[in-house]
Write an enzyme that holds these catalytic residues in place. Sequence first.
Site, mmCIF file in Angstrom:
data_model
loop_
_atom_site.group_PDB
_atom_site.id
_atom_site.type_symbol
_atom_site.label_atom_id
_atom_site.label_comp_id
_atom_site.label_asym_id
_atom_site.label_seq_id
_atom_site.Cartn_x
_atom_site.Cartn_y
_atom_site.Cartn_z
ATOM 1 C CG HIS A 74 -23.255 -14.307 -11.874
ATOM 2 N ND1 HIS A 74 -22.670 -15.226 -12.105
ATOM 3 C CD2 HIS A 74 -22.697 -13.301 -12.835
ATOM 4 C CE1 HIS A 74 -21.677 -15.218 -12.779
ATOM 5 N NE2 HIS A 74 -21.835 -13.866 -12.991
ATOM 6 C CB ALA A 100 -9.197 -12.217 -19.067
ATOM 7 C CG HIS A 133 -12.482 -5.966 -14.568
ATOM 8 N ND1 HIS A 133 -11.952 -6.847 -14.785
ATOM 9 C CD2 HIS A 133 -13.834 -6.074 -14.382
ATOM 10 C CE1 HIS A 133 -12.803 -7.849 -14.626
ATOM 11 N NE2 HIS A 133 -14.079 -7.602 -14.527
ATOM 12 C CG HIS A 190 -10.115 -15.079 -8.951
ATOM 13 N ND1 HIS A 190 -11.321 -14.725 -9.218
ATOM 14 C CD2 HIS A 190 -9.342 -15.146 -10.345
ATOM 15 C CE1 HIS A 190 -11.508 -15.032 -10.589
ATOM 16 N NE2 HIS A 190 -10.593 -15.058 -11.178
ATOM 17 C CG MET A 227 -4.339 -11.065 -11.420
ATOM 18 S SD MET A 227 -5.585 -9.733 -10.768
ATOM 19 C CE MET A 227 -4.720 -8.436 -11.435
ATOM 20 C CB SER A 228 -7.006 -17.224 -12.659
ATOM 21 O OG SER A 228 -6.723 -17.208 -13.748
ATOM 22 C CB SER A 282 -12.363 -12.174 -16.608
ATOM 23 O OG SER A 282 -11.859 -12.302 -15.367
ATOM 24 C CE1 TYR A 294 -10.203 -10.945 -7.528
ATOM 25 C CE2 TYR A 294 -8.410 -11.933 -9.087
ATOM 26 C CZ TYR A 294 -9.817 -11.315 -8.787
ATOM 27 O OH TYR A 294 -10.704 -11.728 -9.888
ATOM 28 C CD GLU A 295 -12.835 -14.075 -5.556
ATOM 29 O OE1 GLU A 295 -14.300 -14.158 -5.450
ATOM 30 O OE2 GLU A 295 -12.630 -15.043 -6.164
ATOM 31 C CG ASN A 334 -4.643 -6.082 -20.491
ATOM 32 O OD1 ASN A 334 -5.571 -7.112 -20.111
ATOM 33 N ND2 ASN A 334 -3.662 -5.692 -19.980
HETATM 34 N N1 HPA Z 1 -2.507 -8.157 -15.634
HETATM 35 C C1 HPA Z 1 -2.889 -9.346 -14.665
HETATM 36 N N2 HPA Z 1 -4.072 -9.914 -14.816
HETATM 37 C C2 HPA Z 1 -4.741 -9.610 -15.950
HETATM 38 C C3 HPA Z 1 -4.297 -8.512 -16.902
HETATM 39 C C4 HPA Z 1 -3.243 -8.002 -16.728
HETATM 40 O O1 HPA Z 1 -2.528 -7.114 -17.511
HETATM 41 N N3 HPA Z 1 -5.487 -8.617 -17.870
HETATM 42 C C5 HPA Z 1 -6.298 -9.567 -17.665
HETATM 43 N N4 HPA Z 1 -5.892 -10.187 -16.471
#
Ligand code: HPA
Length: 274
Positions: free
Chosen positions: A63, A115, A249, A85, A213-214, A32, A87-88, A237
């Site tokens: 896209h 990320a 996000h 992913h 998540m990947s 991401s 989750y998709e 974060n």
């Molecule tokens: N948790 C899970 N997935 C993420 C996070 C998070 O804090 N930040 C970016 N992807």
Amino acid sequence: MTTLNQGIIQEAADYIKQQSGAIPEVGLILGSGLGVLADHIENPITIDYSDIPHFPKSTVEGHAGELILGTVGGRQVVLMKGRFHMYEGYGPEITAFPVRVMKELGVSKLLVTNAAGGINTSFRPGDLMLISDHLNLTGTSPLIGANDNNLGPRFPDMSEAYSRRLRSLARDVAGELNITLQEGVYAGLLGPAYETPAEIVMLRTIGADAVGMSTVSEVIVARHTGIEVIGISCISNMASGILDQPLSHSEVMETTELVREKFLGLVLTLIPKL
Ligand code: HPA
């Protein structure tokens, strides 16, 4: 749903070879906000995922996903702009299907980026973290089902999922460029909800430094098929409950934007040396 077998992988790879004529050695999967690397591919040939036989359909808003073939510092690469992913709604073997195709194209090294939320409290948003190892907490595996011994062994070794050699190279490059590179364990969860504070305490207790998540299913398939892996997380974060603020996000995207130059500097220098 695509069932994975040698014929299907071959058909996807044959189409890409016909379109590009390329024999990439290095595969790149971008997380991401880190897609900007795609703009730095020399002599790019772009193929829509939707044109590649058996490729999963992207649900990314805005896209469609693209595969880009070209060179970085003279090194032949294949880059996934947009990944799949779980989750998709994709099964783990589908999220990792492009890695199988990369192998068929000739890829022997894979750079995965993502990320991630920082769990280690010495990290700060905007840090880059070299992935030393992962925890697969998705509750599943891309290797479930009958094993095709032509693709890899039934019980692949995961004791060096993230190559020691490539990690050492990344540390050297970061040092040369004066980039601080954290290092730690990535916990891969299903998502899409961010974690609760209690889950983050649990993840820290079991040894995670960052959470996302990947990545884990792609890396399991890469190791199954004998590809050497290097992984870099952008700590976008601090994970849930560490700071007294909600996660979003947009925060993730804003931070990845801020680290763009540092990230690009590191990976563009690293790729030709892999
Ligand atoms: N948790 C899970 N997935 C993420 C996070 C998070 O804090 N930040 C970016 N992807």
